[in-house]
Design a protein around this motif. Sequence first.
Motif, short mmCIF file in Angstrom:
data_model
loop_
_atom_site.label_atom_id
_atom_site.label_comp_id
_atom_site.label_asym_id
_atom_site.label_seq_id
_atom_site.Cartn_x
_atom_site.Cartn_y
_atom_site.Cartn_z
N ARG A 1 2.26 1.81 -3.43
CA ARG A 1 1.28 2.27 -4.39
C ARG A 1 1.04 3.78 -4.24
O ARG A 1 0.77 4.46 -5.21
N ASN A 2 1.13 4.29 -3.01
CA ASN A 2 0.88 5.71 -2.78
C ASN A 2 2.09 6.59 -3.04
O ASN A 2 1.98 7.80 -2.96
N GLU B 1 0.83 -1.21 0.00
CA GLU B 1 0.00 0.00 0.00
C GLU B 1 0.86 1.26 0.00
O GLU B 1 0.58 2.22 -0.72
#
Length: 186
Positions: A53-54, A50
Motif C-alpha cells: 500500500r505504501n 501494508e
Amino acid sequence: MGIVPLERALQLAADVDLDLVEVAPMARPPVCKLMDFGKFKYESALKARESRRNQQQTVIKEMKLRPKIDPHDYETKKGHVVRFLKAGDKVKVTIMFRGREQSRPELGFRLLRRLSEEISELGFVEASPKQDGRNMIMVLAPHRATKVAAAAAVEAARPAGREPREGDVAAEAEAPVAETAASSSE
C-alpha cells in the motif's frame, strides 16, 4: 533451549500448544522455533499488504514528436507533457526521424533541449537525449515537490479510503438538481 531430539521438540510444542517450525533447514543441526504458525502467517501477510500500500507506482508516459513539428502541434504536445509531469508521472519524449531527417539529428536534439528548458520548473531531464536507431529518446521526471503535490491531490480526491470513480462526479452534480426540483414542487 539447545540441541533437542526431534521427538522431544515435538512433545514440547504439543505441551505449550504451539507449532514446531523449521527456520533454518540448511544449518547443522537444523534450527527450529516454537511459535503459533497461523498467527505468524497472518502477521506476515499484513506486513506485506501494508508495504504494497505504501509503494508508489512509477508510470512512464510517452510523447512522440517529429523534427519538423508545427509550432501549434509542439505547444499541444508540450501541454500534454506538462499535464503528465503535474500528475507526478515520468515522460519519455521520442523524436522519430524518417528518411533524410536521420542525417540531421541536431534538429531533434535542439527540439528536446528547448522542451526541457520550457518545462524546467515542473521537471528535470532524467536521461539525456540519445540516438537509438531512427529515434532520439529523452526521459523527463517531475521534481520531488511536484510529485508530492500530485500525491496529495489524489489523496484529497479519495473520500473515506476508496478510489475515485468516474460516476462520482456525475452523481454529485445531479444531486443538487434533484433537490431543487423537489423543493420547487412543494
